[in-house]
Design a protein around this motif. Structure first.
Motif, PDB file in Angstrom:
ATOM      1  N   GLU A   1       0.844  -1.200   0.000  1.00  0.00           N
ATOM      2  CA  GLU A   1       0.000   0.000   0.000  1.00  0.00           C
ATOM      3  C   GLU A   1       0.879   1.249   0.000  1.00  0.00           C
ATOM      4  OE1 GLU A   1      -2.249   0.464   3.553  1.00  0.00           O
ATOM      5  OE2 GLU A   1      -3.366   2.207   2.819  1.00  0.00           O
ATOM      6  N   VAL A   2       0.610   2.148  -0.917  1.00  0.00           N
ATOM      7  CA  VAL A   2       1.357   3.401  -1.003  1.00  0.00           C
ATOM      8  C   VAL A   2       0.875   4.360   0.074  1.00  0.00           C
ATOM      9  CG1 VAL A   2       1.808   5.426  -2.417  1.00  0.00           C
ATOM     10  CG2 VAL A   2       1.782   3.158  -3.468  1.00  0.00           C
ATOM     11  N   GLN A   3       1.836   4.943   0.768  1.00  0.00           N
ATOM     12  CA  GLN A   3       1.488   5.937   1.790  1.00  0.00           C
ATOM     13  C   GLN A   3       2.485   7.083   1.752  1.00  0.00           C
ATOM     14  OE1 GLN A   3       1.190   3.807   5.616  1.00  0.00           O
ATOM     15  NE2 GLN A   3      -0.972   4.341   5.570  1.00  0.00           N
ATOM     16  N   LEU A   4       1.971   8.291   1.851  1.00  0.00           N
ATOM     17  CA  LEU A   4       2.779   9.473   2.072  1.00  0.00           C
ATOM     18  C   LEU A   4       2.184  10.171   3.279  1.00  0.00           C
ATOM     19  CD1 LEU A   4       2.554   9.118  -1.268  1.00  0.00           C
ATOM     20  CD2 LEU A   4       3.984  11.153  -1.191  1.00  0.00           C
ATOM     21  N   VAL A   5       2.999  10.404   4.288  1.00  0.00           N
ATOM     22  CA  VAL A   5       2.510  10.967   5.534  1.00  0.00           C
ATOM     23  C   VAL A   5       3.305  12.226   5.851  1.00  0.00           C
ATOM     24  CG1 VAL A   5       2.096  10.584   7.975  1.00  0.00           C
ATOM     25  CG2 VAL A   5       1.841   8.682   6.355  1.00  0.00           C
ATOM     26  N   GLU A   6       2.604  13.357   5.838  1.00  0.00           N
ATOM     27  CA  GLU A   6       3.239  14.635   6.161  1.00  0.00           C
ATOM     28  C   GLU A   6       3.189  14.879   7.660  1.00  0.00           C
ATOM     29  OE1 GLU A   6       0.824  15.530   2.276  1.00  0.00           O
ATOM     30  OE2 GLU A   6       0.486  14.510   4.184  1.00  0.00           O
ATOM     31  N   SER A   7       4.169  15.601   8.138  1.00  0.00           N
ATOM     32  CA  SER A   7       4.168  16.039   9.528  1.00  0.00           C
ATOM     33  C   SER A   7       4.956  17.339   9.629  1.00  0.00           C
ATOM     34  CB  SER A   7       4.773  14.976  10.443  1.00  0.00           C
ATOM     35  OG  SER A   7       6.107  14.706  10.077  1.00  0.00           O
ATOM     36  N   GLY A   8       4.768  18.037  10.748  1.00  0.00           N
ATOM     37  CA  GLY A   8       5.556  19.231  11.005  1.00  0.00           C
ATOM     38  C   GLY A   8       4.838  20.544  10.826  1.00  0.00           C
ATOM     39  N   GLY A   9       3.590  20.517  10.422  1.00  0.00           N
ATOM     40  CA  GLY A   9       2.855  21.762  10.265  1.00  0.00           C
ATOM     41  C   GLY A   9       2.473  22.367  11.610  1.00  0.00           C
ATOM     42  N   GLY A  10       1.891  23.546  11.558  1.00  0.00           N
ATOM     43  CA  GLY A  10       1.454  24.220  12.775  1.00  0.00           C
ATOM     44  C   GLY A  10       1.399  25.716  12.590  1.00  0.00           C
ATOM     45  N   LEU A  11       1.515  26.412  13.698  1.00  0.00           N
ATOM     46  CA  LEU A  11       1.423  27.879  13.715  1.00  0.00           C
ATOM     47  C   LEU A  11       2.795  28.473  14.004  1.00  0.00           C
ATOM     48  CD1 LEU A  11      -0.275  30.522  13.859  1.00  0.00           C
ATOM     49  CD2 LEU A  11      -0.585  30.032  16.298  1.00  0.00           C
ATOM     50  N   VAL A  12       3.154  29.478  13.220  1.00  0.00           N
ATOM     51  CA  VAL A  12       4.438  30.139  13.417  1.00  0.00           C
ATOM     52  C   VAL A  12       4.265  31.622  13.118  1.00  0.00           C
ATOM     53  CG1 VAL A  12       5.211  29.730  11.044  1.00  0.00           C
ATOM     54  CG2 VAL A  12       6.912  30.006  12.861  1.00  0.00           C
ATOM     55  N   GLN A  13       5.069  32.444  13.731  1.00  0.00           N
ATOM     56  CA  GLN A  13       5.016  33.882  13.456  1.00  0.00           C
ATOM     57  C   GLN A  13       5.789  34.195  12.175  1.00  0.00           C
ATOM     58  OE1 GLN A  13       6.400  35.913  17.012  1.00  0.00           O
ATOM     59  NE2 GLN A  13       4.271  36.301  17.594  1.00  0.00           N
ATOM     60  N   ALA A  14       5.409  35.273  11.559  1.00  0.00           N
ATOM     61  CA  ALA A  14       6.121  35.721  10.368  1.00  0.00           C
ATOM     62  C   ALA A  14       7.601  35.908  10.685  1.00  0.00           C
ATOM     63  CB  ALA A  14       5.519  37.026   9.856  1.00  0.00           C
ATOM     64  N   GLY A  15       8.426  35.464   9.754  1.00  0.00           N
ATOM     65  CA  GLY A  15       9.868  35.511   9.959  1.00  0.00           C
ATOM     66  C   GLY A  15      10.432  34.249  10.581  1.00  0.00           C
ATOM     67  N   GLY A  16       9.562  33.390  11.065  1.00  0.00           N
ATOM     68  CA  GLY A  16       9.991  32.170  11.705  1.00  0.00           C
ATOM     69  C   GLY A  16      10.288  31.057  10.717  1.00  0.00           C
ATOM     70  N   SER A  17      10.603  29.891  11.260  1.00  0.00           N
ATOM     71  CA  SER A  17      10.972  28.726  10.452  1.00  0.00           C
ATOM     72  C   SER A  17      10.143  27.516  10.851  1.00  0.00           C
ATOM     73  CB  SER A  17      12.459  28.397  10.633  1.00  0.00           C
ATOM     74  OG  SER A  17      13.270  29.451  10.189  1.00  0.00           O
ATOM     75  N   MET A  18      10.069  26.583   9.926  1.00  0.00           N
ATOM     76  CA  MET A  18       9.336  25.348  10.172  1.00  0.00           C
ATOM     77  C   MET A  18       9.882  24.302   9.220  1.00  0.00           C
ATOM     78  SD  MET A  18       5.212  24.852   9.899  1.00  0.00           S
ATOM     79  CE  MET A  18       4.890  25.913  11.302  1.00  0.00           C
ATOM     80  N   ARG A  19       9.903  23.046   9.660  1.00  0.00           N
ATOM     81  CA  ARG A  19      10.328  21.972   8.772  1.00  0.00           C
ATOM     82  C   ARG A  19       9.210  20.953   8.636  1.00  0.00           C
ATOM     83  NH1 ARG A  19      15.314  17.619   9.179  1.00  0.00           N
ATOM     84  NH2 ARG A  19      13.904  16.641  10.700  1.00  0.00           N
ATOM     85  N   LEU A  20       8.857  20.687   7.409  1.00  0.00           N
ATOM     86  CA  LEU A  20       7.877  19.654   7.106  1.00  0.00           C
ATOM     87  C   LEU A  20       8.602  18.376   6.702  1.00  0.00           C
ATOM     88  CD1 LEU A  20       5.296  21.671   4.961  1.00  0.00           C
ATOM     89  CD2 LEU A  20       5.408  21.408   7.451  1.00  0.00           C
ATOM     90  N   SER A  21       8.002  17.255   7.056  1.00  0.00           N
ATOM     91  CA  SER A  21       8.540  15.953   6.668  1.00  0.00           C
ATOM     92  C   SER A  21       7.479  15.183   5.898  1.00  0.00           C
ATOM     93  CB  SER A  21       8.947  15.144   7.902  1.00  0.00           C
ATOM     94  OG  SER A  21       9.942  15.812   8.648  1.00  0.00           O
ATOM     95  N   CYS A  22       7.941  14.359   4.986  1.00  0.00           N
ATOM     96  CA  CYS A  22       7.053  13.495   4.213  1.00  0.00           C
ATOM     97  C   CYS A  22       7.665  12.104   4.208  1.00  0.00           C
ATOM     98  CB  CYS A  22       6.889  14.031   2.805  1.00  0.00           C
ATOM     99  SG  CYS A  22       5.930  12.969   1.698  1.00  0.00           S
ATOM    100  N   ALA A  23       7.064  11.202   4.949  1.00  0.00           N
ATOM    101  CA  ALA A  23       7.541   9.825   5.013  1.00  0.00           C
ATOM    102  C   ALA A  23       6.756   8.991   4.019  1.00  0.00           C
ATOM    103  CB  ALA A  23       7.377   9.280   6.420  1.00  0.00           C
ATOM    104  N   VAL A  24       7.464   8.267   3.167  1.00  0.00           N
ATOM    105  CA  VAL A  24       6.789   7.517   2.112  1.00  0.00           C
ATOM    106  C   VAL A  24       7.063   6.035   2.253  1.00  0.00           C
ATOM    107  CG1 VAL A  24       7.083   9.524   0.632  1.00  0.00           C
ATOM    108  CG2 VAL A  24       8.592   7.576   0.355  1.00  0.00           C
ATOM    109  N   SER A  25       6.131   5.226   1.777  1.00  0.00           N
ATOM    110  CA  SER A  25       6.277   3.781   1.771  1.00  0.00           C
ATOM    111  C   SER A  25       5.401   3.211   0.674  1.00  0.00           C
ATOM    112  CB  SER A  25       5.896   3.192   3.130  1.00  0.00           C
ATOM    113  OG  SER A  25       4.552   3.491   3.439  1.00  0.00           O
ATOM    114  N   GLY A  26       5.703   1.987   0.270  1.00  0.00           N
ATOM    115  CA  GLY A  26       4.862   1.293  -0.692  1.00  0.00           C
ATOM    116  C   GLY A  26       5.332   1.365  -2.128  1.00  0.00           C
ATOM    117  N   PHE A  27       6.443   2.034  -2.389  1.00  0.00           N
ATOM    118  CA  PHE A  27       7.012   2.052  -3.733  1.00  0.00           C
ATOM    119  C   PHE A  27       8.517   2.282  -3.615  1.00  0.00           C
ATOM    120  CE2 PHE A  27       7.538   6.635  -3.728  1.00  0.00           C
ATOM    121  CZ  PHE A  27       6.449   7.124  -3.025  1.00  0.00           C
ATOM    122  N   THR A  28       9.209   2.134  -4.739  1.00  0.00           N
ATOM    123  CA  THR A  28      10.667   2.267  -4.748  1.00  0.00           C
ATOM    124  C   THR A  28      11.040   3.740  -4.697  1.00  0.00           C
ATOM    125  OG1 THR A  28      10.815   0.253  -6.071  1.00  0.00           O
ATOM    126  CG2 THR A  28      12.783   1.634  -5.947  1.00  0.00           C
TER     127      THR A  28
END
Length: 132
Positions: free
Chosen positions: A1-28
């Motif tokens: 089964e193909v899956q892509l799962v995002e994480s890392g979103g949320g609330l941040v103030q302007a000028g700030g930083s954030m890192r999103l992740s995408c974990a994938v499985s089910g294909f090469t």
């Protein structure tokens, strides 16, 4: 089964930083480009960034003009994960961010990589809110 799962979103103030992740499985993973797209309320989905496959295009990175020099995309093939580091965030970056996977080919162009309609698999999305 193909899956892509995002994480890392949320609330941040302007000028700030954030890192999103995408974990994938089910294909090469090595054969697929992975892109980040976003959709704000009332707007069309737009391409943010893409990293091509290590197999077909040596993990080349592509960015929309609006995020160039602020966002950095990377991939860790050992972890089947793609990251989007977002710096100097602006209120206009507020959107739901999706990662998506595209079976890669050597002839794809930047425009192709940043066009959401070509992508094969999608995650569920993660909300990013940038307050002013």
């Amino acid at each position: 089964e193909v899956q892509l799962v995002e994480s890392g979103g949320g609330l941040v103030q302007a000028g700030g930083s954030m890192r999103l992740s995408c974990a994938v499985s089910g294909f090469t993973f090595d054969d697929y480009a992975v892109g980040w797209f976003r959709q704000a309320p009332g707007k069309e989905r737009e391409g943010v960034s893409c990293i091509s496959s290590s197999e077909h295009d040596d993990s080349t990175t592509y960015y929309a003009d609006s995020v160039e020099r602020r966002f950095t995309i990377s991939r860790d093939n050992a972890k089947n994960t793609v990251y989007l580091q977002m710096n100097d965030l602006k209120p206009e970056d507020t959107a739901v961010y999706y990662c998506a996977a595209l079976e890669d080919r050597t002839f794809f162009t930047a425009t192709y990589y940043l066009t959401w309609t070509w992508y094969d698999y999608w995650g569920q999305g993660t909300q990013v809110v940038v307050s002013s």
